[in-house]
Design a protein around this motif. Sequence first.
Motif, short mmCIF file in Angstrom:
data_model
loop_
_atom_site.label_atom_id
_atom_site.label_comp_id
_atom_site.label_asym_id
_atom_site.label_seq_id
_atom_site.Cartn_x
_atom_site.Cartn_y
_atom_site.Cartn_z
N TYR A 31 5.73 11.04 -3.08
CA TYR A 31 6.51 9.96 -3.67
C TYR A 31 7.48 10.51 -4.71
CZ TYR A 31 2.08 7.69 -2.33
OH TYR A 31 0.95 7.28 -1.66
N TRP A 32 8.53 9.72 -4.95
CA TRP A 32 9.38 9.91 -6.11
C TRP A 32 9.39 8.63 -6.93
CZ3 TRP A 32 10.80 14.18 -8.25
CH2 TRP A 32 11.04 15.33 -7.47
N LEU B 150 9.82 8.90 6.24
CA LEU B 150 10.10 7.95 5.16
C LEU B 150 9.37 6.64 5.42
CD1 LEU B 150 11.84 7.34 2.60
CD2 LEU B 150 13.56 6.44 4.17
N ILE B 151 8.54 6.19 4.47
CA ILE B 151 7.82 4.93 4.65
C ILE B 151 8.15 3.90 3.59
CG2 ILE B 151 5.92 5.83 6.01
CD1 ILE B 151 4.21 5.86 3.47
N ILE B 152 8.59 4.31 2.44
CA ILE B 152 9.02 3.38 1.40
C ILE B 152 10.39 3.83 0.91
CG2 ILE B 152 8.64 2.52 -0.95
CD1 ILE B 152 5.66 2.82 -0.51
N ASN B 153 11.30 2.88 0.88
CA ASN B 153 12.62 3.16 0.33
C ASN B 153 13.00 1.93 -0.48
OD1 ASN B 153 15.28 3.65 -0.26
ND2 ASN B 153 15.87 4.22 1.80
N GLU B 154 12.76 1.99 -1.77
CA GLU B 154 13.09 0.86 -2.63
C GLU B 154 14.61 0.77 -2.75
OE1 GLU B 154 10.60 -1.42 -4.46
OE2 GLU B 154 10.01 -0.73 -2.47
N THR B 155 15.06 -0.22 -3.46
CA THR B 155 16.51 -0.42 -3.56
C THR B 155 17.10 0.69 -4.43
OG1 THR B 155 16.02 -2.77 -3.51
CG2 THR B 155 18.27 -2.14 -4.05
N PHE C 116 9.58 2.71 -18.38
CA PHE C 116 9.14 1.92 -17.23
C PHE C 116 9.22 2.78 -15.97
CE2 PHE C 116 7.82 -1.68 -15.11
CZ PHE C 116 8.62 -1.95 -14.02
N LEU C 117 8.12 2.82 -15.22
CA LEU C 117 8.01 3.63 -14.01
C LEU C 117 8.21 2.78 -12.78
CD1 LEU C 117 4.97 5.66 -15.05
CD2 LEU C 117 6.79 6.69 -13.71
N LYS C 118 9.09 3.25 -11.89
CA LYS C 118 9.35 2.48 -10.68
C LYS C 118 9.46 3.42 -9.50
CE LYS C 118 12.57 -1.16 -9.15
NZ LYS C 118 11.76 -1.55 -8.05
N ILE C 119 8.85 3.03 -8.39
CA ILE C 119 8.89 3.89 -7.22
C ILE C 119 10.29 3.89 -6.62
CG2 ILE C 119 8.22 2.10 -5.57
CD1 ILE C 119 6.52 4.44 -4.23
N MET C 120 10.67 5.05 -6.08
CA MET C 120 11.95 5.16 -5.38
C MET C 120 11.71 5.34 -3.89
SD MET C 120 13.75 7.81 -8.01
CE MET C 120 15.35 7.80 -7.22
N PHE C 121 10.94 6.35 -3.55
CA PHE C 121 10.72 6.71 -2.15
C PHE C 121 9.27 7.15 -1.93
CE2 PHE C 121 15.13 6.79 -1.09
CZ PHE C 121 15.80 7.36 -2.16
N SER C 122 8.85 7.03 -0.66
CA SER C 122 7.57 7.59 -0.26
C SER C 122 7.71 8.17 1.14
CB SER C 122 6.51 6.50 -0.28
OG SER C 122 5.33 6.97 0.31
N TYR D 200 0.84 -1.19 0.00
CA TYR D 200 0.00 0.00 0.00
C TYR D 200 0.87 1.24 0.00
CZ TYR D 200 -4.75 -1.68 0.21
OH TYR D 200 -5.95 -2.22 -0.11
N GLY D 201 0.52 2.15 -0.90
CA GLY D 201 1.31 3.35 -1.06
C GLY D 201 2.25 3.23 -2.22
N LYS D 202 2.61 2.01 -2.61
CA LYS D 202 3.54 1.84 -3.70
C LYS D 202 2.75 1.42 -4.94
CE LYS D 202 6.44 -1.89 -4.65
NZ LYS D 202 7.56 -2.79 -4.30
N LEU D 203 2.74 2.27 -5.93
CA LEU D 203 2.11 1.92 -7.20
C LEU D 203 3.07 1.08 -8.01
CD1 LEU D 203 0.26 5.04 -8.68
CD2 LEU D 203 -0.74 2.85 -8.02
N THR D 204 2.60 -0.09 -8.41
CA THR D 204 3.39 -0.92 -9.33
C THR D 204 2.80 -0.74 -10.71
OG1 THR D 204 3.85 -2.50 -7.57
CG2 THR D 204 4.17 -3.26 -9.84
#
Lengths: 114, 113
Positions: free
Chosen positions: B33-34, B54-59, B42-48, A99-103
């Motif tokens: 988000y970034w 900070l709640i999301i920190n992808e690789t 291709f779109l990929k999340i980096m941070f939220s 949740y929160g992460k759009l794939t």
Amino acid sequence: AQSVSQHNHHVILSEAASLELGCNYSYGGTVNLFWYVQYPGQHLQLLLKYFSGDPLVKGIKGFEAEFIKSKFSFNLRKPSVQWSDTAEYFCAVNGGTSYGKLTFGQGTILTVHP
Amino acid sequence: DTAVSQTPKYLVTQMGNDKSIKCEQNLGHDTMYWYKQDSKKFLKIMFSYNNKELIINETVPNRFSPKSPDKAHLNLHINSLELGDSAVYFCASSQRSGRGTQYFGPGTRLTVL
């Protein structure tokens, strides 16, 4: 991990043709589903979304999408495309542990010839 | 009355430099988000970030450091830029702590020479 698959990389249609863009996702739990459109040189704009309720959702510019849970699909449709629909279309999923992460799917480029 | 704005729109720089991209939203959202869009779109999340946390920190390499001074702003600082960092970077925001619809900014096209 969630994944989203869009079946067609590039679709070419003539004006007034009907459109269906496929989207399948991998997560089996509760999901939120989106279609975004990116016109040439512009940012992503929301076309439509599904959170719950009626699985047939209507969006802007005459687009609609149908959520079929059993098929893990959320296909985008438009009965009659216009030249101005030329753009790239992205399916996206937000759900499960993410949740929160759009794939996003890989995107489908739609070219409409006048 | 731009909802999500980013500056600059274009950024061209040399390898090894440090640069920042700024993002602001006036939607009153609590989450920002970034995302990175590569050359194949291709779109990929980096941070939220939610309420500056900070709640999301992808690789993502630690050369990338997001900073959220308040919940309306999320900036992205990139150290020691590499050729592979060339991409379009999109900022987005949403309400409901990440469960709401995400609205995207216009993107920043970063070119590293």
